[in-house]
Design a protein around this motif. Structure first.
Motif, short mmCIF file in Angstrom:
data_model
loop_
_atom_site.label_atom_id
_atom_site.label_comp_id
_atom_site.label_asym_id
_atom_site.label_seq_id
_atom_site.Cartn_x
_atom_site.Cartn_y
_atom_site.Cartn_z
N TYR A 18 -11.81 -19.70 10.39
CA TYR A 18 -12.43 -20.51 9.33
C TYR A 18 -12.86 -21.73 10.06
N LYS A 19 -14.06 -22.25 9.53
CA LYS A 19 -14.48 -23.64 9.93
C LYS A 19 -13.99 -24.85 9.57
N THR A 20 -13.78 -24.90 8.22
CA THR A 20 -13.28 -26.10 7.57
C THR A 20 -11.82 -25.51 7.01
N ILE A 21 -10.70 -26.23 7.45
CA ILE A 21 -9.38 -26.03 7.13
C ILE A 21 -8.74 -27.10 6.35
N CYS A 22 -8.52 -26.92 5.03
CA CYS A 22 -7.87 -28.10 4.29
C CYS A 22 -6.43 -27.68 4.07
N TYR A 23 -5.56 -28.44 4.23
CA TYR A 23 -3.97 -28.11 4.18
C TYR A 23 -3.22 -29.09 3.46
N SER A 24 -2.38 -28.57 2.94
CA SER A 24 -1.47 -29.66 1.95
C SER A 24 -0.58 -30.49 2.93
N SER A 25 -0.64 -31.87 2.82
CA SER A 25 0.06 -32.61 3.77
C SER A 25 1.62 -32.95 3.22
N ASP A 26 2.40 -32.06 3.30
CA ASP A 26 3.59 -32.15 2.42
C ASP A 26 4.63 -32.98 3.38
N ASN A 27 5.67 -33.62 2.95
CA ASN A 27 6.75 -34.27 3.50
C ASN A 27 7.88 -33.14 4.05
N PHE A 28 7.65 -32.71 5.16
CA PHE A 28 8.60 -31.57 5.50
C PHE A 28 9.93 -32.04 5.80
N LYS A 29 10.19 -33.30 6.30
CA LYS A 29 11.38 -33.84 6.76
C LYS A 29 12.13 -34.22 5.10
N GLY A 30 11.47 -34.64 4.29
CA GLY A 30 12.16 -34.86 3.00
C GLY A 30 12.50 -33.51 2.22
N MET A 31 11.62 -32.56 2.61
CA MET A 31 11.88 -31.19 2.01
C MET A 31 13.07 -30.50 2.58
N ALA A 32 13.30 -31.04 4.01
CA ALA A 32 14.37 -30.13 4.64
C ALA A 32 15.62 -30.80 4.23
N LYS A 33 15.76 -32.09 3.90
CA LYS A 33 17.03 -32.75 3.39
C LYS A 33 17.27 -32.24 2.12
N ARG A 34 16.31 -31.74 1.19
CA ARG A 34 16.66 -31.21 -0.09
C ARG A 34 16.89 -29.83 -0.28
#
Length: 191
Positions: free
Chosen positions: A81-97
């Motif tokens: 893929y030439k253009t890659i859009c990704y969901s910028s999630d807060n993985f640290k916060g998700m890991a705590k939960r």
């Protein structure tokens, strides 16, 4: 030093998750191999026995497997893929939960590898705010999808417009749409 890539104009949206590691807007899914769970019995046995060297080696092997998997996946996406859009999630916060399910996925490392390889390969990497990407219908823009912690169990849903939507693919499509400049919170206009 440039990363070798194919000549393509394809764009993709990426929704990271736990059930599937990544879901792409074209429907491609990368399964979560769950490296931590596979070696958990042997690791806990070594820890209970006080074998520090063995415990260290087992943890290193798990980390190496996860790193290798992340490099292979990120390379494949950057090549295709030439253009890659990704969901910028807060993985640290998700890991705590959510704990181990986030940690074992190594999503933060995977996104980092994807970003680095994309930039060295001349790809356009676009982080997108993931707010409401899951609950927004990809067909009509209505906010009728699953919400809250209870909504995590809902994998498919039907919108009032009649569209039958897969939660992860729909979110990835909304990430792509938002990354390319179209709002995924479109206003519904009464005709």
């Amino acid at each position: 030093h440039r990363f070798p890539v194919q000549d393509t104009d394809r764009a993709v949206g990426i929704d990271p998750g736990f059930t599937t590691l990544l879901t792409l807007s074209d429907g491609t899914r990368f399964e979560n191999p769950r490296e931590l769970r596979k070696g958990a019995d042997r690791l806990s046995q070594a820890q209970r026995g006080g074998h520090k060297k063995l415990t260290g080696r087992l943890l290193e092997r798990q980390a190496n497997r996860r790193t290798d998997r992340n490099h292979k996946i990120s390379r494949r996406i950057v090549e295709d893929y030439k253009t890659i859009c990704y969901s910028s999630d807060n993985f640290k916060g998700m890991a705590k939960r959510f704990g181990k399910s986030v940690t074992e996925a190594g999503l933060s490392h995977l996104i980092g590898a994807l970003t680095y390889k994309g930039r060295t390969g001349g790809r356009k990497i676009i982080p997108v705010n993931s707010s409401k990407t899951t609950m927004t219908c990809g067909e009509c823009g209505a906010l009728t999808g699953p919400t809250g912690l209870r909504g995590l169990a809902v994998r498919q849903w039907d919108c009032a417009c009649g569209a039958h939507l897969d939660r992860d693919v729909n979110a990835a499509k909304n990430v792509l749409r938002a990354g390319l400049g179209a709002s995924h919170e479109r206003e519904l206009r009464a005709a």
